[in-house]
Scaffold this active site. Structure first.
Site, PDB file in Angstrom:
ATOM      1  N   ARG A 121       0.801  -1.230   0.000  1.00  0.00           N
ATOM      2  CA  ARG A 121       0.000   0.000   0.000  1.00  0.00           C
ATOM      3  C   ARG A 121       0.833   1.278   0.000  1.00  0.00           C
ATOM      4  NH1 ARG A 121      -2.990  -3.057   3.395  1.00  0.00           N
ATOM      5  NH2 ARG A 121      -4.820  -3.950   2.388  1.00  0.00           N
ATOM      6  N   LYS A 143       2.647  11.932 -10.259  1.00  0.00           N
ATOM      7  CA  LYS A 143       1.804  11.085 -11.114  1.00  0.00           C
ATOM      8  C   LYS A 143       2.606   9.866 -11.531  1.00  0.00           C
ATOM      9  CE  LYS A 143      -1.259  14.273 -13.536  1.00  0.00           C
ATOM     10  NZ  LYS A 143      -1.677  14.641 -14.892  1.00  0.00           N
ATOM     11  N   GLU A 185       9.239  19.994 -23.750  1.00  0.00           N
ATOM     12  CA  GLU A 185       8.493  20.235 -22.497  1.00  0.00           C
ATOM     13  C   GLU A 185       8.987  21.521 -21.820  1.00  0.00           C
ATOM     14  OE1 GLU A 185       5.871  18.463 -22.045  1.00  0.00           O
ATOM     15  OE2 GLU A 185       6.228  16.413 -22.748  1.00  0.00           O
ATOM     16  N   LYS A 227       7.460  23.676 -12.846  1.00  0.00           N
ATOM     17  CA  LYS A 227       6.639  22.482 -12.591  1.00  0.00           C
ATOM     18  C   LYS A 227       6.238  22.436 -11.122  1.00  0.00           C
ATOM     19  CE  LYS A 227       4.872  18.298 -13.331  1.00  0.00           C
ATOM     20  NZ  LYS A 227       4.867  17.075 -14.086  1.00  0.00           N
ATOM     21  N   GLU A 237      -4.618  17.983 -10.023  1.00  0.00           N
ATOM     22  CA  GLU A 237      -5.126  18.403 -11.331  1.00  0.00           C
ATOM     23  C   GLU A 237      -6.634  18.640 -11.340  1.00  0.00           C
ATOM     24  OE1 GLU A 237      -3.269  16.579 -14.725  1.00  0.00           O
ATOM     25  OE2 GLU A 237      -4.832  17.307 -16.069  1.00  0.00           O
ATOM     26  N   ARG A 241      -3.176  22.752 -12.858  1.00  0.00           N
ATOM     27  CA  ARG A 241      -2.223  21.724 -13.315  1.00  0.00           C
ATOM     28  C   ARG A 241      -2.519  21.312 -14.753  1.00  0.00           C
ATOM     29  NH1 ARG A 241       0.448  16.625  -9.905  1.00  0.00           N
ATOM     30  NH2 ARG A 241       1.716  15.898 -11.648  1.00  0.00           N
ATOM     31  N   ASN A 245      -0.862  20.567 -19.801  1.00  0.00           N
ATOM     32  CA  ASN A 245      -1.288  19.827 -20.995  1.00  0.00           C
ATOM     33  C   ASN A 245      -1.261  20.688 -22.249  1.00  0.00           C
ATOM     34  OD1 ASN A 245      -1.766  17.448 -19.586  1.00  0.00           O
ATOM     35  ND2 ASN A 245      -3.817  18.110 -18.990  1.00  0.00           N
ATOM     36  N   HIS A 248      -0.889  19.191 -25.642  1.00  0.00           N
ATOM     37  CA  HIS A 248      -1.022  17.740 -25.497  1.00  0.00           C
ATOM     38  C   HIS A 248      -2.316  17.160 -26.061  1.00  0.00           C
ATOM     39  CE1 HIS A 248       2.602  18.117 -23.165  1.00  0.00           C
ATOM     40  NE2 HIS A 248       2.634  16.830 -22.888  1.00  0.00           N
ATOM     41  N   HIS A 252      -1.507  14.053 -28.324  1.00  0.00           N
ATOM     42  CA  HIS A 252      -1.984  12.686 -28.102  1.00  0.00           C
ATOM     43  C   HIS A 252      -2.722  12.155 -29.336  1.00  0.00           C
ATOM     44  CE1 HIS A 252      -1.665  13.284 -23.483  1.00  0.00           C
ATOM     45  NE2 HIS A 252      -0.512  12.958 -24.037  1.00  0.00           N
ATOM     46  N   HIS A 265       7.196  11.491 -28.219  1.00  0.00           N
ATOM     47  CA  HIS A 265       6.232  12.317 -27.507  1.00  0.00           C
ATOM     48  C   HIS A 265       6.568  13.810 -27.599  1.00  0.00           C
ATOM     49  CE1 HIS A 265       3.397  13.622 -24.464  1.00  0.00           C
ATOM     50  NE2 HIS A 265       4.390  14.175 -23.778  1.00  0.00           N
TER      51      HIS A 265
HETATM   52  N1  LIG Z   1       4.271  11.179 -14.595  1.00  0.00           N
HETATM   53  C1  LIG Z   1       4.218  12.304 -15.263  1.00  0.00           C
HETATM   54  O1  LIG Z   1       3.823  13.351 -14.746  1.00  0.00           O
HETATM   55  C2  LIG Z   1       4.677  12.314 -16.696  1.00  0.00           C
HETATM   56  C3  LIG Z   1       4.871  13.534 -17.358  1.00  0.00           C
HETATM   57  C4  LIG Z   1       5.368  13.488 -18.658  1.00  0.00           C
HETATM   58  C5  LIG Z   1       5.641  12.276 -19.275  1.00  0.00           C
HETATM   59  N2  LIG Z   1       5.431  11.106 -18.603  1.00  0.00           N
HETATM   60  C6  LIG Z   1       5.734   9.817 -19.216  1.00  0.00           C
HETATM   61  O2  LIG Z   1       7.129   9.775 -19.466  1.00  0.00           O
HETATM   62  C7  LIG Z   1       7.374   8.835 -20.513  1.00  0.00           C
HETATM   63  C8  LIG Z   1       8.404   9.400 -21.444  1.00  0.00           C
HETATM   64  O3  LIG Z   1       9.601   9.600 -20.728  1.00  0.00           O
HETATM   65  P1  LIG Z   1      11.013   9.705 -21.472  1.00  0.00           P
HETATM   66  O4  LIG Z   1      10.909  10.628 -22.590  1.00  0.00           O
HETATM   67  O5  LIG Z   1      12.023   9.945 -20.418  1.00  0.00           O
HETATM   68  O6  LIG Z   1      11.158   8.261 -22.143  1.00  0.00           O
HETATM   69  P2  LIG Z   1      11.964   6.926 -21.725  1.00  0.00           P
HETATM   70  O7  LIG Z   1      11.900   6.677 -20.299  1.00  0.00           O
HETATM   71  O8  LIG Z   1      11.458   5.877 -22.646  1.00  0.00           O
HETATM   72  O9  LIG Z   1      13.477   7.268 -22.118  1.00  0.00           O
HETATM   73  C9  LIG Z   1      13.787   7.564 -23.471  1.00  0.00           C
HETATM   74  C10 LIG Z   1      14.933   6.677 -23.988  1.00  0.00           C
HETATM   75  O10 LIG Z   1      16.163   7.110 -23.411  1.00  0.00           O
HETATM   76  C11 LIG Z   1      16.894   6.004 -22.853  1.00  0.00           C
HETATM   77  N3  LIG Z   1      17.671   6.590 -21.767  1.00  0.00           N
HETATM   78  C12 LIG Z   1      17.243   7.059 -20.580  1.00  0.00           C
HETATM   79  N4  LIG Z   1      18.221   7.697 -19.933  1.00  0.00           N
HETATM   80  C13 LIG Z   1      19.320   7.628 -20.705  1.00  0.00           C
HETATM   81  C14 LIG Z   1      20.644   8.133 -20.585  1.00  0.00           C
HETATM   82  N5  LIG Z   1      21.027   8.898 -19.549  1.00  0.00           N
HETATM   83  N6  LIG Z   1      21.528   7.849 -21.571  1.00  0.00           N
HETATM   84  C15 LIG Z   1      21.123   7.135 -22.669  1.00  0.00           C
HETATM   85  N7  LIG Z   1      19.883   6.674 -22.858  1.00  0.00           N
HETATM   86  C16 LIG Z   1      18.988   6.908 -21.871  1.00  0.00           C
HETATM   87  C17 LIG Z   1      15.827   5.005 -22.500  1.00  0.00           C
HETATM   88  O11 LIG Z   1      16.337   3.707 -22.504  1.00  0.00           O
HETATM   89  C18 LIG Z   1      14.811   5.221 -23.636  1.00  0.00           C
HETATM   90  O12 LIG Z   1      15.201   4.470 -24.764  1.00  0.00           O
HETATM   91  C19 LIG Z   1       6.041   8.541 -21.156  1.00  0.00           C
HETATM   92  O13 LIG Z   1       5.616   7.250 -20.789  1.00  0.00           O
HETATM   93  C20 LIG Z   1       5.108   9.584 -20.549  1.00  0.00           C
HETATM   94  O14 LIG Z   1       3.787   9.123 -20.437  1.00  0.00           O
HETATM   95  C21 LIG Z   1       4.954  11.110 -17.330  1.00  0.00           C
HETATM   96 ZN   LIG Z   2       4.378  15.729 -22.334  1.00  0.00          ZN
END
Ligand SMILES: NC(=O)c1ccc[n+]([C@@H]2O[C@H](COP(=O)([O-])OP(=O)(O)OC[C@H]3O[C@@H](n4cnc5c(N)ncnc54)[C@H](O)[C@@H]3O)[C@@H](O)[C@H]2O)c1
Ligand SMILES: [Zn+2]
Length: 361
Positions: A121, A143, A185, A227, A237, A241, A245, A248, A252, A265
């Site tokens: 939990r 999130k 972003e 942020k 949100e 918050r 978006n 977005h 999306h 993305h």
């Molecule tokens: N929780 C939230 O508030 C929130 C906000 C925005 C996005 N997201 C989520 O985040 C995700 C996208 O995150 P992302 O863009 O970091 O993608 P990701 O985690 O897939 O990383 C992108 C790529 O970079 C590689 N990588 C990571 N760190 C590295 C490093 N230091 N050196 C070399 N390669 C590295 C990973 O293996 C991957 O191939 C999505 O799933 C999205 O929904 C969440």
């Molecule tokens: Zn985004």
């Protein structure tokens, strides 16, 4: 070292931003979640490099470290992966007060965070982001969640970390295309809260894209501050918050119709911000300089300003399936000027189509 405090009604934590901070991960975690044991989950792509350094740092601070690695990629942000994480946590009988640490991008942070939110939990969760996107966006705010076949991020929770440890030096190995996605972003943050950040991103694009530590650290600090302020004003949100978006709703729809992988993305968000600002201009909400300036900065950092897109009908249908639809109405975050946005849910389909044409190649 910069430290930004996130103060919420029931929880406070720091986002620690420090070049070289990965080497001090153990001490930083120990200060907020002391225990004999911890679990470290790394993105598989960096497990043998950054993962080993993180493990050593945790061991130096006295932790016995249970290690796990996640298959890299959005397609592994699933309940099956969470199940594997539970197995490892249960297998080592990790206790309720022992911290779980996510080392990786947003995919790792979201997936490990969801496991940490639900295992026993909820256990103390540490974000150690290794992509620019995760540093400025996904690691702050609590999130967490996974994708299901029906859609992205449809299963999740709010689970705030006990600390976020950001070492901008780890971006040295990140592919430049991923770095640009993080910049998308950052441009979003500038567009919703701080127009002067747009000038900084444009001016410093060369040192940013070649990962000059001081310049990156300052960019991350300014973006985390934005942020943080948004999350503190509206943790769950129910209000502002939603401004995060910006771009977005369009992004999306692009991601679901063009297909994940084709456009990343951040690239879809760049296109979405241009479309949203064109829409605002069309509705008379802002001047023509807003879409022009956004397009200029987006192009300057090497993000796309147009793409091959499916028909308006398909795009509109994808938009209607989005989470951001409330009471059957599409919701858009639209700029009034650079640095300020509002939410609108009264936009006609014809105006949305016209906005799509602004980014259609
Ligand atoms: N929780 C939230 O508030 C929130 C906000 C925005 C996005 N997201 C989520 O985040 C995700 C996208 O995150 P992302 O863009 O970091 O993608 P990701 O985690 O897939 O990383 C992108 C790529 O970079 C590689 N990588 C990571 N760190 C590295 C490093 N230091 N050196 C070399 N390669 C590295 C990973 O293996 C991957 O191939 C999505 O799933 C999205 O929904 C969440
Ligand atoms: Zn985004």
């Amino acid at each position: 070292m910069a430290s930004i405090a996130i103060e919420l009604p029931h929880h406070r934590y720091d986002v620690v931003i420090e070049a070289g901070g990965l080497e001090r991960l153990g001490e930083t975690v120990r200060a907020v979640a002391p225990h004999r044991e911890c679990a470290l989950f790394s993105d598989g792509a960096i497990a043998d490099s950054l993962g080993v350094r993180a493990r050593d740092a945790l061991e130096r601070a006295g932790y016995r470290v249970a290690l796990g690695r996640l298959e890299p990629g959005e397609e592994h942000k699933t309940l099956e992966t969470v199940r594997d994480l539970y197995d490892l946590l249960l297998g080592t009988r990790l206790e309720r007060r022992a911290p779980v640490i996510a080392l990786g991008g947003g995919v790792t942070g979201d997936t490990v965070g969801f496991a940490a939110a639900t295992y026993l939990r909820g256990v103390p969760f540490v974000q150690c982001p290794t992509t620019l996107l995760a540093m400025v966006d996904s690691s702050v705010g609590g999130k967490v969640g996974v994708n299901v076949p029906q859609g992205k991020n449809l299963v999740g929770a709010f689970h705030q970390p006990v600390v976020v440890v950001i070492d901008p030096l780890v971006l040295g190995t990140l592919p430049v295309r991923e770095l640009r996605c993080g910049l998308a972003e950052c441009i979003k943050h500038a567009a919703i809260r701080d127009a002067s950040l747009l000038d900084l991103i444009e001016r410093d694009r060369a040192p940013l894209l070649s990962c000059v530590p001081d310049v990156l650290t300052e960019l991350v600090r300014r973006n985390v501050a934005i942020k943080a302020a948004v999350v503190m004003a509206d943790e769950r949100e129910s209000g502002v918050r939603a401004h995060l978006n910006f771009g977005h709703t369009f992004a999306h729809a692009i991601e679901t119709t063009v297909g994940y992988g084709e456009l990343l993305h951040g690239e879809a968000v760049a296109l979405g911000m241009i479309a949203a600002s064109a829409l605002a201009r069309r509705l008379g909400m802002c001047g023509g300089e807003v879409p022009v300036r956004l397009r200029e900065v987006i192009a300057a950092v090497g993000l796309p300003t147009s793409a091959e897109l499916p028909s308006d009908e398909r795009l509109l249908a994808a938009m209607s399936l989005d989470k951001k639809v409330a009471g059957g109405r599409l919701r858009f975050v639209l700029p009034e000027r650079l640095g300020s946005v509002v939410v609108r849910d009264d936009v006609a389909a014809g105006d949305v189509s016209a906005a799509w044409s602004e980014i259609r190649a």
